[in-house]
Design an enzyme around this catalytic site. Structure first.
Site, short mmCIF file in Angstrom:
data_model
loop_
_atom_site.label_atom_id
_atom_site.label_comp_id
_atom_site.label_asym_id
_atom_site.label_seq_id
_atom_site.Cartn_x
_atom_site.Cartn_y
_atom_site.Cartn_z
N PHE A 129 -48.77 40.39 59.52
CA PHE A 129 -47.67 40.43 58.55
C PHE A 129 -46.59 39.47 59.03
CE2 PHE A 129 -43.67 41.93 56.76
CZ PHE A 129 -44.00 41.96 55.42
N ASP A 217 -45.11 34.55 66.17
CA ASP A 217 -44.16 35.36 65.41
C ASP A 217 -43.73 36.52 66.30
OD1 ASP A 217 -42.95 37.29 63.84
OD2 ASP A 217 -44.34 37.06 62.15
N LYS A 246 -34.84 40.22 63.44
CA LYS A 246 -34.61 41.65 63.68
C LYS A 246 -33.48 41.93 64.67
CE LYS A 246 -38.89 43.59 61.93
NZ LYS A 246 -38.29 44.33 60.81
#
Length: 394
Positions: A129, A217, A246
């Site tokens: 994802f 990522d 984040k």
């Protein structure tokens, strides 16, 4: 104003919070909740850390936004800090992890264009994802979030995560058409799945042989979450491109794409941009967050406390028929259940524990890196009680 005025993209639990401190949140009635999801790995130094609050307060009284048409000192400071920590050379700042991954994909396409590759391919992983923009959706492997958007997947070659033989087969079949490999060191949304031992090092070696970009990522795994500043450090390698977001500014929106100089230099004035990306507020807060992580030794704390939490959960949940596996790295832990989790998040909240369930069957723990030993023990006791045979997930 009611929920009817919001587009129906979330199904939130029937609760909201008015105050936070450390790993705790309070609702309007004054009830305390232990936050074991940290805003989905965002509040890495805890809610309302005094130094973060002061940085926001001070910068809000100075300047919030000037645009990237002018030099931004805090942006340059943050880029320097991240370069020193990561081993990469230059950064581009935007607003989210999806945008950071879009930047990485654009760097891959630019690399292919400069090499004269007419139809470049990027290798991505099954169960990955990377975000919800059209390109990052196409790079992801979650049919539910792609449904109806027609995300173009032709540019991507998908292989099983952790299978170096599958990557070697791609090299033999597609060779020079491939320009990059994009992967998460620990797959988060698919249920906290760490890469097998030796896999990242093998991918790095293959990328070097094939002249592919290795793009990691670390939107969820970066900044101490796994017990290292970046998860790739455990493998003793450095990627060509790295994406972060984040926890970088503890809740103030920011994303970052870092790259080695030869790749970063492909972006030139006008080739990429962001109106809000890298504004003074976000970058100052991010600098403060990095300083807090260093001053409070939160990377080693996450490694040590995470190892205790993982081992204790594995021991206490061993033999529980509701639990298939407990796995993780640092303060990123997944508990895979043998059945769908159903209303588990609601039942946990009723006990005063906030957690996240991903892919329907995996409890995901992503608490603040400032989580204390006592709070970690509370998390264990809550989970053991929730997953006891009498309360087993149906």
């Amino acid at each position: 104003m009611t929920a009817a005025n919001l587009m129906n993209t979330y199904t939130p639990l029937p609760m909201s919070f008015v105050r936070g401190e450390g790993a705790s949140l309070w609702d309007a009635a004054g009830r305390r909740y232990l936050d074991a999801m940290g805003g989905v790995a965002v509040t890495c130094v805890g809610h309302c850390h005094p130094q973060v609050v002061e940085a926001i307060r001070d910068q809000a009284g100075l300047v919030l936004h000037t645009s990237n048409h002018y030099a931004i000192d805090w942006q340059r400071q943050l880029a320097g800090k991240l370069a020193a920590l990561s081993g990469l050379d230059a950064a581009f700042f935007n607003n989210s992890g999806a945008e950071a991954n879009e930047t990485a994909l654009k760097l891959a396409r630019l690399t292919a264009w400069h090499r004269g590759i007419e139809r470049p391919r990027i290798v991505v992983m099954e169960d990955a994802f990377h975000g919800r923009t059209l390109a990052t959706l196409a790079a992801s492997d979650c049919s539910g979030v792609r449904l109806g958007f027609g995300a173009h997947a032709d540019d991507f070659l998908r292989v099983p995560f952790g299978d170096i033989h599958a990557l070697n087969a791609i090299a033999q079949r597609y060779g020079a058409q491939v320009v990059a490999v994009l992967l998460e060191p620990v797959q988060g949304e698919s249920g906290v799945r760490p890469a097998p031992p030796g896999y990242l090092r093998a991918v790095r070696a293959l990328c070097d042989r094939q002249c592919w970009l290795m793009m990691l990522d670390e939107v969820q795994t970066g900044l101490g979450r796994t017990g290292h500043w970046f998860a790739y450090a455990e493998a003793g390698i450095v990627p060509d491109v790295l994406t972060l977001a984040k926890g970088l500014a503890n809740g103030v929106p920011i994303g970052a794409c870092l790259a080695r100089s030869r790749t970063a230099q492909l972006l030139t004035p006008g080739s990429h941009g962001s109106t809000f990306g890298g504004n003074p507020l976000a970058c100052r807060v991010a600098c403060e967050v990095l300083d807090i992580i260093q001053r409070q030794h939160l990377v080693s704390h996450a490694r040590q406390l995470g190892a205790w939490l993982l081992g204790t959960l594995q021991s206490r949940l061993a033999g529980n028929p509701a639990v298939r596996e407990v796995r993780g790295q640092g303060l990123m832990i997944g508990i895979e259940l043998s059945h769908a989790a159903g209303g588990l998040a609601q039942r946990a909240a009723e006990r005063g524990l906030l957690l996240n369930v991903t892919r329907g069957t995996v409890i995901r723990l992503l608490p603040a890196l400032t989580l204390t030993e006592d709070e970690a023990s509370q998390v264990v006791e809550h989970l053991v009680a929730l997953l006891a045979p009498a309360s087993a997930v149906a």
